[in-house]
Write an enzyme that holds these catalytic residues in place. Structure first.
Site, mmCIF file in Angstrom:
data_model
loop_
_atom_site.group_PDB
_atom_site.id
_atom_site.type_symbol
_atom_site.label_atom_id
_atom_site.label_comp_id
_atom_site.label_asym_id
_atom_site.label_seq_id
_atom_site.Cartn_x
_atom_site.Cartn_y
_atom_site.Cartn_z
ATOM 1 N N CYS A 123 7.670 3.848 -8.147
ATOM 2 C CA CYS A 123 8.211 4.999 -7.421
ATOM 3 C C CYS A 123 8.044 4.951 -5.907
ATOM 4 O O CYS A 123 8.922 5.454 -5.198
ATOM 5 C CB CYS A 123 7.766 6.318 -8.029
ATOM 6 S SG CYS A 123 6.034 6.501 -8.266
ATOM 7 N N ASP B 208 0.307 -9.069 5.724
ATOM 8 C CA ASP B 208 -0.944 -8.489 5.225
ATOM 9 C C ASP B 208 -2.066 -8.964 6.131
ATOM 10 O O ASP B 208 -1.819 -9.539 7.192
ATOM 11 C CB ASP B 208 -1.156 -8.763 3.728
ATOM 12 C CG ASP B 208 -1.729 -10.129 3.435
ATOM 13 O OD1 ASP B 208 -1.793 -10.971 4.365
ATOM 14 O OD2 ASP B 208 -2.109 -10.356 2.284
#
Ligand code: NAD
Length: 314
Positions: free
Chosen positions: A145, A203
């Site tokens: 989601c 990252d």
């Protein structure tokens, strides 16, 4: 001086979705039920759980929060998987804070996984498989989601070009994503690259490029690690149309001076990853996205119910 760009709130972007969800819920013969499992004593998780509950109720869903001991969570999930009264299940992680959490997450039935975190759904996402039942293609796959919320936000902001074919609507766009977690950053980079973007995924260790090729000749994205002596956030950021951050630290601030004027800027971290002066650079700035994410969670719940009905009619 008044900034040239605009700040867009998640509530504004979520509105058409919450309206669509409310309408679709009212058409169902049942009141769909979401069960949230809380098995830690993290006050932030409890706050999020209460907020999920309120949103559910306001859109016509049933919500039940089940607080269980972490050692009883496995049994509680198995029971909820089998319970026909339960349409959707989510767990507020971390529970054990180690790999056991992945086991618990995978235990949730694919029929009830509202967050879209099951291996099946990730696999479909990474392989650019959009339906669960090829070649009939009636049951849409579920997307995690938060990455899905980001796609809807980019659509709302006009980054997706509707004149292009579905699946290629980010053709020519460059996106920087600072976060490569398994929950958000990595699936997000893959999803945007599958839709045609060149994504620089940052990252703490390195920068990777996700792309289907400059001409989109690949069917799904490929990943390469960029050479750190040549590529940096500092030299890539000014080339990007969109910058998305998700660094879970109050101390981290994305340097405003790396952002080119007219960039679309979105932060999904619960921490503020940009200083206020970002408004002098961003064309569109979305400071947080939670309300869109929860809309996508409930939209996923309706999709799970639809998919189940299609299977039942077969
Ligand atoms: P995580 O800790 O699993 O991942 C953090 C990522 O950021 C990692 O890839 C890490 O390498 C990277 N990172 C950390 N510091 C960095 C730095 N200085 N430079 C570059 N990269 C750096 O966290 P997560 O689960 O991905 O969540 C991140 C944030 O997003 C949290 O604040 C979380 O609450 C929030 N979140 C929001 C939503 C939403 O819908 N709004 C959904 C999920 C998570």
């Amino acid at each position: 001086v008044k900034p040239a760009g605009r700040t867009i709130l998640a509530s504004t972007i979520a509105k058409p979705y919450t309206e669509e969800i409310t309408e679709n819920v009212s058409k169902l013969s049942i009141t769909p039920k979401l069960v949230g499992f809380l098995a830690n004593d993290d006050p932030a998780a409890e706050m999020y759980a209460n907020w999920t509950g309120k949103t559910c109720q306001s859109l016509g869903f049933d919500y039940e929060l089940r607080q269980v001991d972490k050692n009883d969570l496995e049994g509680a999930l198995i029971k909820a998987n089998k319970d026909d009264q339960v349409n959707g299940i989510m767990v507020y992680f971390p529970v054990f804070g180690n790999n056991q959490d992945q086991y618990l997450q995978q235990l949730i039935s694919t029929e009830k996984d509202v967050e879209g975190l099951n291996f099946l759904y990730y696999h479909n996402l990474y392989h650019n498989v959009r339906f669960l039942d090829p070649p009939a293609n009636e049951q849409k796959s579920i997307l995690p989601c938060t990455p899905l919320a980001m796609v809807k936000i980019l659509e709302y902001l006009g980054v997706y070009n509707k004149l292009l074919h579905y699946g290629n609507r980010l053709y020519g766009k460059k996106v920087l994503v600072v976060n490569r977690s398994e929950i958000v950053g990595r699936p997000l980079a893959a999803l945007l690259a599958n839709d045609g973007a060149t994504v620089y995924s940052v990252d703490i260790n390195n920068i990777q490029q996700f792309t289907r090729g400059d001409d989109l000749s690949e069917q799904r994205h490929k990943v390469i690690e960029l050479d750190s002596s040549e590529y940096s956030v500092e030299n890539l950021a000014p080339t990007c149309d969109v910058i998305i951050t998700g660094v879970p630290s109050d101390k981290y601030k994305f340097p405003t001076e790396y952002v080119r004027n007219g960039t679309v800027v979105i932060n999904f971290s619960s921490a503020k990853n940009f200083n206020d002066d970002i408004k002098t650079k961003a064309a569109l700035y979305v400071p947080s996205i939670g309300k869109v994410t929860i809309s996508m969670l409930l939209r996923n719940l309706l999709r799970l119910i639809d998919n189940k009905n299609i299977r039942r009619l077969k």
